[in-house]
Design an enzyme around this catalytic site. Structure first.
Site, PDB file in Angstrom:
ATOM      1  CE  LYS A 118     119.934  85.175  67.393  1.00 44.72           C
ATOM      2  NZ  LYS A 118     120.617  83.874  67.292  1.00 44.72           N
ATOM      3  CE  LYS A 201     119.491  86.759  79.424  1.00 39.51           C
ATOM      4  NZ  LYS A 201     118.732  85.711  78.709  1.00 39.51           N
ATOM      5  CE  LYS A 204     126.783  84.098  73.217  1.00 42.20           C
ATOM      6  NZ  LYS A 204     126.936  82.667  73.463  1.00 42.20           N
TER       7      LYS A 204
END
Ligand code: TRP
Length: 342
Positions: A118, A201, A204
């Site tokens: 991140k 995967k 969103k």
């Protein structure tokens, strides 16, 4: 621990960052619903304090928290059977996180792969909160003495850290106070992949909305996304081995199996030999039948945010019956002077 003194209790949570999708539903929420009212007490959280480890627009954050709560309830989490909370209304999470900041070691935190992913190349500019994220997550879990935590594979390292923190706390203070929480890893069979790329995967954050089915999509949108989903030119096989090296075909069959509560074997014995031109409309009908009651229930709940806020206030009240005494005992173990009646 052979004689486990801890009440069987499940805790899990998700970030209110918009767009619940089919992957969240089949991968996580359905499991959570399944653990409800069984042998466990269940606590499910919207982790709004974790969300602000990266910038959030305040109005959007509030909206996303209510929408996540609506998604939980519409998917079958029952505010009577489970405790539903947003993290910030139960202050003991953040209070225990501070204690854990003083237990966890810099070396442990630096190894966390989610932080590295991140923060990326610009780690110097990441918030201190993003670095401390896993200590707050450990506090989320341990402030309930939770024994079981259902999570995706990507959260396994954070669960290991939670156990390391519990063990170090217990060892340093010479107590057996925090349990060794067991991760309950969500199965590969329910891992839903992108409709555009069977090796990624469903997410969103994928820039293409066509890659996912959102829980708020209407019937036409769901049908269109399935019709346009990437596939290969072969017919469906009759045996699971025939799906090897066919990630997109495998994903659609997995979704069909999960939505119809069947095994992949059962689906293929029925669907083997069909072309995608025939299979996709069947999958679309099934997806619409299963998901549209959820999306209309979400819309109904979102039309009355005051009701959601009331559910969350009640949830926090029930949660604090558990978290207050655990924090009080923690403070006592650590050596904080407790308040007296005045
Ligand atoms: N980190 C989790 C995620 O990104 C969310 C989360 C926060 C969580 N606290 C938790 C999950 C406690 C399980 C238990 O998905």
């Amino acid at each position: 621990m052979s004689q486990d003194p801890f009440t069987p209790r499940v805790f899990s949570g998700a970030q209110p960052s918009g767009n619940l999708h089919l992957g969240n539903y089949l991968g996580a929420l359905r499991n959570w619903v399944g653990m409800q009212g069984s042998d466990y007490e269940t606590v499910y959280c919207m982790v709004d304090l974790h969300a602000i480890t990266v910038w959030q627009d305040p109005a959007e954050l509030r909206q996303a928290t209510r929408e996540l709560c609506a998604g939980y309830i519409a998917s079958g989490l029952d505010p009577e059977k489970s405790i539903l909370i947003n993290q910030s209304q139960v202050p003991e999470h953040a209070q225990l996180a501070w204690i854990f900041n003083c237990v966890a070691r810099m070396g442990w935190m630096k190894r966390m792969t989610q932080f590295k992913d991140k923060a990326g190349k610009n780690a110097e500019n990441a918030s201190l909160g993003l670095f401390g994220y896993p200590a707050l997550m450990a506090a989320d879990i341990l402030i309930y003495h939770a024994t079981h935590v259902p999570v995706g594979e990507d959260q396994k390292q954070h669960l290991e850290l939670t156990r390391d923190i519990a063990a170090k706390f217990n060892h340093d203070y010479g107590v057996a106070f925090f349990p060794m929480t067991e991760p309950v890893i969500e199965g590969a069979a329910t891992r839903v992949m992108s409709l555009r790329d069977g090796s990624k995967k469903m997410s969103k954050s994928d820039p293409s909305d066509m890659s996912r089915i959102n829980m708020t999509d209407d019937a036409d949108t769901i049908a269109k996304k399935i019709r346009k989903a990437k596939t290969d030119p072969e017919a469906l096989p009759s045996e699971p081995e025939g799906l090897d090296d066919r990630p997109e075909a495998c994903n659609l069959v997995n979704i069909y199996a999960a939505l119809s509560d069947q095994s992949v074997d059962q689906v293929l014995s029925e669907m083997g030999g069909k072309q995608f031109g025939e299979f996709k409309p069947l999958l679309a009908d099934l997806a619409v039948a299963k998901l549209s009651p959820i999306s209309s229930e979400m819309a109904r709940l979102m039309a009355d945010p005051a009701e959601i806020d009331l559910i969350l206030s009640r949830g926090a009240q029930r949660a604090r019956e558990i978290t207050r005494p655990i924090l009080r005992q923690t403070y006592d173990i650590v050596g904080m002077v407790a308040p007296v009646e005045i």
